[in-house]
Enzyme design. Structure first.
Site, PDB file in Angstrom:
ATOM      1  N   HIS A  34       0.985  -1.071  -0.002  1.00  7.78           N
ATOM      2  CA  HIS A  34       0.047   0.023   0.120  1.00  7.78           C
ATOM      3  C   HIS A  34       0.878   1.173  -0.044  1.00  7.78           C
ATOM      4  CE1 HIS A  34       0.872   0.282   4.241  1.00  7.78           C
ATOM      5  NE2 HIS A  34       0.456  -1.023   4.372  1.00  7.78           N
ATOM      6  N   HIS A  37       4.332   1.100   2.226  1.00  7.42           N
ATOM      7  CA  HIS A  37       5.351   0.590   1.640  1.00  7.42           C
ATOM      8  C   HIS A  37       5.831   1.176   0.514  1.00  7.42           C
ATOM      9  CE1 HIS A  37       2.891  -2.990   2.876  1.00  7.42           C
ATOM     10  NE2 HIS A  37       4.043  -3.189   3.415  1.00  7.42           N
ATOM     11  N   GLN A  61       7.138 -14.993  12.648  1.00  6.51           N
ATOM     12  CA  GLN A  61       6.686 -13.937  13.214  1.00  6.51           C
ATOM     13  C   GLN A  61       5.350 -13.913  13.486  1.00  6.51           C
ATOM     14  OE1 GLN A  61       8.294 -11.209  10.178  1.00  6.51           O
ATOM     15  NE2 GLN A  61       6.418  -9.777  10.804  1.00  6.51           N
ATOM     16  N   LYS A 149       4.399   3.027  11.670  1.00  5.33           N
ATOM     17  CA  LYS A 149       3.249   2.445  12.156  1.00  5.33           C
ATOM     18  C   LYS A 149       3.487   1.061  13.339  1.00  5.33           C
ATOM     19  CE  LYS A 149       0.301  -0.287   9.634  1.00  5.33           C
ATOM     20  NZ  LYS A 149       0.772  -1.537  10.502  1.00  5.33           N
ATOM     21  N   MET A 184      -2.562   2.987   7.007  1.00  5.80           N
ATOM     22  CA  MET A 184      -2.582   2.124   5.865  1.00  5.80           C
ATOM     23  C   MET A 184      -2.041   0.801   6.615  1.00  5.80           C
ATOM     24  SD  MET A 184      -2.272   3.748   2.286  1.00  5.80           S
ATOM     25  CE  MET A 184      -3.379   4.940   1.637  1.00  5.80           C
ATOM     26  N   SER A 186      -1.927  -3.542   5.351  1.00 11.89           N
ATOM     27  CA  SER A 186      -2.113  -4.832   4.760  1.00 11.89           C
ATOM     28  C   SER A 186      -3.601  -5.670   5.415  1.00 11.89           C
ATOM     29  CB  SER A 186      -1.033  -5.846   4.595  1.00 11.89           C
ATOM     30  OG  SER A 186      -0.063  -4.891   4.128  1.00 11.89           O
ATOM     31  N   ARG A 187      -3.608  -5.522   6.538  1.00 19.70           N
ATOM     32  CA  ARG A 187      -4.611  -6.173   7.222  1.00 19.70           C
ATOM     33  C   ARG A 187      -6.023  -5.507   7.352  1.00 19.70           C
ATOM     34  NH1 ARG A 187       0.149  -7.990  10.956  1.00 19.70           N
ATOM     35  NH2 ARG A 187       0.169 -10.179  10.861  1.00 19.70           N
TER      36      ARG A 187
END
Lengths: 281, 281
Positions: A34, A37, A61, A149, A184, A186-187
């Site tokens: 997103h 990145h 992880q 983040k 933002m 990915s989750r």
């Protein structure tokens, strides 16, 4: 842009680049790019002569019952985006290449990884530091780029780099947000449309905390309570933690002072979302 | 020979040497040099254009109640010996330089460190891999030299180097022995003269094991029993362990086969001594 799958090939290429005097920038990612990145890749592009983006959904992880299997994988789109930005190398190894049969070595940062996200995700940071150490050994970047983040992650990685003399400059870049303020991630894809609307409370509560502090509030408990109240208005939100800590030691603050990190993790539906603000008080 | 105390200085020097095409050999030591150490330095001298010897009594590999305080420290003599061999750099950092305030990062190899010496010394190998990883990051050697006396250590370090893609070639050199067969060790200094005479049972028992195997014995239990009997003849000897294992996986063998390591640890007086033999069965 060249896609490299073999750690040994990547290592050889990077050793040659480094010997030739190139400055190597690394953006370690798990893909599903997103704007967050992409902002890291642009910063790497601006300050390094060679940019490597690693794309590896790192199994160590993720804890048992976490989202390793459903984590979004969008390789074609990711590589097109990286190429547009002018990334030189996409390092995309297989699980087996990074964790071959008999693999047994882990890097762990103590204390800093036992609080906040580490309390709820006990093996998470050990997986992060292990894969980042490995990527640093393969790529030997001069600089590596991380997003704010994951503020605790940056603190942990900085500690590892300093402790183990890794000689990599760690650059942290600001959180990139959706128009309504949601950080933002990915989750965010895991959210239903109703949950997506509610998810804005993370950012909203942090901005309220900022206003309280700017108007003179210094009591950490009162700030945490204000954040709790705001998040409480979202029907699907379940707070994991809200922390007001020193931004480099992660020590809890009673009275806010100095470089302060206010960070939180909240479950909304099936997503566990994190957000934070940093302030100099 | 140049003595360097600062990790940052050592790192800068080694980066320059590496960029200039030099081949760097590292001999990591805790000082108190004997012929075993010197044989490693000579091997490094023979195969590398630049030889770095590190001298650091690493506190994190000593458990509570072990011999950290009384471990022999003979810096003047050590540096004279290294200089005679033609070592280029002696890296001798302080405890504080390697483990500054707030230090929190450890490298751990699982499984391989939980058996043999690791069973009696639960934090020992974690300390070893942490300091060796750190030395490798500072010095970035092409080759590092270790003695076979610490056979388990070499297995653990090889695993770490492979797992974390450290790109260092690990060279193991044979045990150097006193005329009566006792493996050279800085800890032999702890023995009284009576204990020193008894200590030869370690080597003697291993040589008996070798003869048994060469005459066809393949049963690991019978070999271990023969070693026990020999060591039992020494009045001050107390066996910690006797192991017959695969020399690269450290898996216990029932029937000897393939690359075999027969290793033991024995307390004699206040010293804990180790020794081993490797055979292809």
């Amino acid at each position: 842009m060249r896609v490299v799958e073999s750690p040994k090939d990547m290592q050889r290429v990077c050793e040659e680049l480094r010997s030739a005097g190139e400055t190597i920038g690394l953006v370690p990612t798990m893909g599903a790019f997103h704007e967050g990145h992409l902002s890291l890749m642009r910063a790497a592009r601006d300050s390094c002569s060679q940019v490597v983006v690693s794309l590896f959904v790192n199994p160590t992880q993720f804890g048992a019952g976490e989202d390793l299997e459903k984590y979004p994988r969008t390789f074609q789109q990711d590589s097109a985006l990286a190429e547009q930005i002018g990334v030189d190398f996409m390092f995309a190894p297989s699980d087996k290449a990074m964790y071959p049969e008999g693999y047994a070595t882990y890097v762990n940062v103590e204390r800093l990884t036992e609080v906040m996200c580490g309390a709820a995700r006990p093996i998470h940071f050990r997986g992060v530091t292990t894969i980042v150490a490995n990527l640093f050994n393969i790529i030997r970047p001069h600089r590596a780029f991380f997003g704010q983040k994951d503020a605790q992650q940056t603190v942990v990685i900085r500690r590892m780099v300093e402790d183990l003399n890794m000689g990599v400059e760690i650059v942290e870049l600001p959180i990139v947000r959706e128009p309504d303020g949601l950080a933002m991630s990915s989750r965010n894809k895991y959210l239903t449309s109703e949950e997506r609307k509610e998810a804005v409370v993370l950012h909203k509560s942090l901005e309220e905390a900022r206003r309280l502090i700017e108007s003179g509030e210094r009591d950490a408990d009162r700030i945490v309570e204000a954040i709790e109240r705001t998040i409480g208005t979202a029907r699907h939100a379940e707070i994991d933690y809200i922390a007001a800590v020193d931004s480099s030691t992660l020590e809890p603050l009673v009275k806010l002072e100095g470089e302060t990190l206010i960070a939180l993790a909240v479950r909304i539906g099936s997503a566990r979302l994190i957000d934070n603000i940093k302030l100099r008080v």
